[in-house]
Design a protein around this motif. Sequence first.
Motif, short mmCIF file in Angstrom:
data_model
loop_
_atom_site.label_atom_id
_atom_site.label_comp_id
_atom_site.label_asym_id
_atom_site.label_seq_id
_atom_site.Cartn_x
_atom_site.Cartn_y
_atom_site.Cartn_z
N HIS A 32 0.78 -1.45 0.02
CA HIS A 32 -0.17 0.01 -0.06
C HIS A 32 0.83 1.33 0.13
CE1 HIS A 32 -3.66 -2.33 0.61
NE2 HIS A 32 -2.99 -2.96 1.64
N PRO A 78 -5.96 7.74 1.47
CA PRO A 78 -7.19 6.93 1.31
C PRO A 78 -7.04 5.66 1.29
CG PRO A 78 -6.63 8.73 -0.17
CD PRO A 78 -5.32 8.33 0.42
N ASN A 79 -7.99 4.72 1.94
CA ASN A 79 -8.95 5.20 2.93
C ASN A 79 -8.42 5.52 4.30
OD1 ASN A 79 -11.17 4.97 5.05
ND2 ASN A 79 -12.49 4.27 3.18
N VAL A 82 -9.28 3.57 7.33
CA VAL A 82 -9.04 1.95 7.27
C VAL A 82 -7.54 1.99 7.44
CG1 VAL A 82 -8.34 0.03 5.73
CG2 VAL A 82 -10.58 1.22 5.58
N HIS A 83 -6.62 2.91 7.24
CA HIS A 83 -5.13 2.82 7.56
C HIS A 83 -5.16 3.10 9.10
CE1 HIS A 83 -2.89 3.28 3.73
NE2 HIS A 83 -4.25 3.03 3.32
N ALA A 130 -14.85 -4.45 7.44
CA ALA A 130 -15.02 -2.91 7.27
C ALA A 130 -16.30 -2.19 7.61
CB ALA A 130 -14.72 -2.74 5.69
#
Length: 266
Positions: A32, A78-79, A82-83, A130
């Motif tokens: 990522h 992004p997101n 989430v990170h 999520a």
Amino acid sequence: ANGTDALVDLTLRVREGDTVELAITNDPKSIHHHNIDLHAVTGPGGGAAMTNIAPGETKTITFKTLNPGLYVYHCAHPNVAVHMAHGMYGLILVEPKAGLPSVDKEFYVMQGEFYSTGKLGKSGLQIFDAQAMLAGQPQYIVFNGRVGGATGNMTVKTGERVRLYVGNGGVNLVSSFHVIGEIFDRVYPEAAIGPTSPILENVQTTMIPAGGAAIVEFTADVPGKYILVDHALSRLDRGAWGTIDVTGPDNPSVISGEIDASESGH
């Protein structure tokens, strides 16, 4: 401050007016992009707009610390949520030019949430959930990155003055930070430090918003084990607890009685 036992593995510490050069590297094995948003930084994205890095890449920013205080930093690629829900956050302390009042011990405590599809307590690799994150329903709420992350490493002696730097990485919940059996002599609410910033005295529980912080101080008067909690106490069962061990002679002038080792005080 002169504390020597601070848990600073996730904490950056600088001084108001410093010029800071910060290099951030994304591990080549990462899959990522990442960056860093420091709430102490004035500029686009708190530095995030200048530190977007691909796997194997390094970028450097230079910034000036204009405002004293205790600030959260986090990945803002992004997101973002989430990170952050994967624990990509910490604290940066910008001490005022004159420093903070001296204390005997300082410790770092960072609250955060984990969202997993596995049931509470399930061992092994857990899959990120999520939908639970969007609903604000974490399986785990922890201090310092894991259940038990703030235990066994905070020891003080009676008579010592203690300062806790407390952050809340979130991503969703507000923390009601409390130490069972202690009263905060001083609280810097929302970690604001300045000549007109309020300092509260004799506080039982202090609120720490997601993405925010607080500084609390107390004097250890009585020996024993003191439990840190988010006083939304159902969260204790999800991991939101830690301990401070206070050693020294009994203090019957403050409290006396036989301790039941099976009870925490709540």
